[in-house]
Structure formats: C-alpha cells, structure tokens
Design a protein around this motif. Structure first.
Motif, short mmCIF file in Angstrom:
data_model
loop_
_atom_site.label_atom_id
_atom_site.label_comp_id
_atom_site.label_asym_id
_atom_site.label_seq_id
_atom_site.Cartn_x
_atom_site.Cartn_y
_atom_site.Cartn_z
N SER A 121 0.84 -1.19 0.00
CA SER A 121 0.00 0.00 0.00
C SER A 121 0.88 1.24 0.00
N GLU A 122 0.46 2.22 -0.74
CA GLU A 122 1.23 3.45 -0.82
C GLU A 122 0.77 4.47 0.22
N ALA A 123 -0.26 4.16 0.97
CA ALA A 123 -0.79 5.11 1.95
C ALA A 123 0.26 5.47 3.00
N PRO A 124 0.98 4.52 3.61
CA PRO A 124 1.99 4.92 4.60
C PRO A 124 3.05 5.84 4.01
N VAL A 125 3.43 5.58 2.78
CA VAL A 125 4.44 6.43 2.13
C VAL A 125 3.89 7.85 1.97
N GLN A 126 2.63 7.94 1.56
CA GLN A 126 2.02 9.26 1.39
C GLN A 126 1.92 10.00 2.74
N ARG A 127 1.58 9.27 3.80
CA ARG A 127 1.48 9.90 5.13
C ARG A 127 2.84 10.40 5.60
N VAL A 128 3.88 9.58 5.38
CA VAL A 128 5.23 10.02 5.77
C VAL A 128 5.64 11.23 4.95
N ARG A 129 5.34 11.21 3.66
CA ARG A 129 5.67 12.36 2.80
C ARG A 129 4.97 13.62 3.31
N ARG A 130 3.70 13.49 3.71
CA ARG A 130 2.96 14.64 4.23
C ARG A 130 3.62 15.17 5.49
N VAL A 131 4.05 14.25 6.39
CA VAL A 131 4.72 14.67 7.62
C VAL A 131 6.01 15.42 7.27
N LEU A 132 6.79 14.87 6.35
CA LEU A 132 8.06 15.49 6.00
C LEU A 132 7.87 16.85 5.33
N GLU A 133 6.78 16.99 4.56
CA GLU A 133 6.57 18.24 3.85
C GLU A 133 5.89 19.31 4.70
N THR A 134 5.09 18.91 5.67
CA THR A 134 4.29 19.91 6.41
C THR A 134 4.80 20.20 7.82
N GLU A 135 5.40 19.27 8.48
CA GLU A 135 5.82 19.48 9.87
C GLU A 135 7.16 20.21 9.90
N HIS A 136 7.24 21.14 10.78
CA HIS A 136 8.46 21.92 10.92
C HIS A 136 9.48 21.16 11.75
N VAL A 137 10.70 21.24 11.35
CA VAL A 137 11.78 20.53 12.04
C VAL A 137 12.38 21.42 13.13
N VAL A 138 12.36 22.70 12.89
CA VAL A 138 13.00 23.65 13.81
C VAL A 138 12.30 23.59 15.17
N ASP A 139 13.07 23.63 16.20
CA ASP A 139 12.61 23.62 17.60
C ASP A 139 11.91 22.32 17.97
N ARG A 140 12.19 21.25 17.27
CA ARG A 140 11.65 19.93 17.62
C ARG A 140 12.81 19.01 17.88
N SER A 141 12.63 18.15 18.81
CA SER A 141 13.70 17.17 19.07
C SER A 141 13.58 16.04 18.04
N ALA A 142 14.65 15.33 17.87
CA ALA A 142 14.65 14.20 16.94
C ALA A 142 13.63 13.17 17.39
N LEU A 143 13.47 13.05 18.69
CA LEU A 143 12.52 12.06 19.22
C LEU A 143 11.08 12.44 18.85
N GLU A 144 10.76 13.71 18.93
CA GLU A 144 9.42 14.15 18.56
C GLU A 144 9.17 13.91 17.06
N TYR A 145 10.16 14.27 16.26
CA TYR A 145 10.03 14.09 14.81
C TYR A 145 9.91 12.62 14.46
N ARG A 146 10.68 11.79 15.15
CA ARG A 146 10.61 10.35 14.93
C ARG A 146 9.23 9.81 15.29
N GLY A 147 8.65 10.35 16.35
CA GLY A 147 7.31 9.94 16.76
C GLY A 147 6.28 10.27 15.69
N LEU A 148 6.41 11.44 15.07
CA LEU A 148 5.49 11.81 14.00
C LEU A 148 5.60 10.85 12.81
N ILE A 149 6.84 10.51 12.46
CA ILE A 149 7.04 9.60 11.33
C ILE A 149 6.53 8.20 11.67
N SER A 150 6.79 7.73 12.88
CA SER A 150 6.29 6.41 13.30
C SER A 150 4.78 6.37 13.27
#
Length: 152
Positions: free
Chosen positions: A108-137
């Motif tokens: 299924s391509e849905a998980p890939v699309q969701r990860v792409r959306r997270v990478l394109e829309t969520e800001h990385v600045v002022d976030r810890s790697a752990l928080e960003y990892r949680g969003l991707i998971s």
C-alpha cells in the motif's frame, strides 16, 4: 585417263587447294571446340539459374517464417503488456525472479504518502529528533497525529 602435265601453275593450284582444305579442317575443329564450350557454358548457366530459383524459394520460406515469428513475438509482447496493466490495476505486479515469473502484491502506498505529508508539512525547527521520529512512526502506523496546538 588422261594426265595433265604438271606445270608450275598446276602445282601452285594443288598447293592452294591443300592449304584451303587444311584451313577448313583447322577451322572446323576450332568451331567444334567453340560449340562444345558454348554448350558447356549454357549447361552451367542453366544449373546456376536452377540454384538461384532454389535459393529464392528458400529465402521466401525463411522470410515467411521470420514474419510469423515476429508476429508471434509482437502478440506475446502485447498480451504481456495487457496482463501487466491488469495486475497493476489490482495492486499487483509481475516480476521475474530466478527465471520464474511471479505475481507480487504491491504494498500500500498510503503509509508512504502519510510520511511524505509529515516530511513536507511538519516543521523541524525547535523539535527534538525524538518528537520528529514519533510523528514519522505514527504516520507509518496509520494513525494521524495532529500536533497539539501548544506543542512545537
């Protein structure tokens, strides 16, 4: 029989007749040789024409076989393309593995699309790697986590 005296003119005439007969015999022999050569060449030409006819017939046969084989390959290619399209529409694909053709389920391509959306829309600045990892998971698991209003 009355004999004509052998005069020098008569001897010259006899000599000329003998030369004439010799030349006739010589040229007659040469003519026979030429005729035999012409006959042999005509026979060779006839054999060569027959061989050319055989080779042309063989070429036509080979061309027909080649055309049939090419048409069969085109039909096989078209059928393969149709099958690939049908499998693709069903979410499957055809692959050759170890000399065998296998039908593989397309993930299924849905998980890939969701990860792409997270990478394109969520800001990385002022976030810890752990928080960003949680969003991707969360995107991979299929749960849509919306960032909290106060969280960065």
């Amino acid at each position: 029989m009355s004999e004509t005296p052998m005069t020098t003119e008569r001897l010259a005439e006899i000599r000329d007749l003998i030369r004439y007969e010799s030349s006739i015999a010589f040229y007659s022999h040469r003519a026979k040789e030429s005729i035999l050569l012409l006959v042999a060449e005509a026979e060779d030409a006839a054999k060569l024409r027959a061989r050319v006819t055989e080779l042309e017939a063989e070429r036509h046969s080979t061309n027909e076989s080649l055309s049939e084989a090419a048409e069969a390959l085109r039909m096989q290619r078209d059928q393969t393309a149709e099958l690939r399209a049908a499998f693709f529409q069903r979410g499957e694909k055809i692959a050759r593995q170890s000399g065998e053709i296998r039908v593989l389920k397309r993930e299924s391509e849905a998980p890939v699309q969701r990860v792409r959306r997270v990478l394109e829309t969520e800001h990385v600045v002022d976030r810890s790697a752990l928080e960003y990892r949680g969003l991707i998971s969360a995107a991979l698991m299929g749960t849509e986590q919306q960032p909290e209003a106060g969280a960065r």
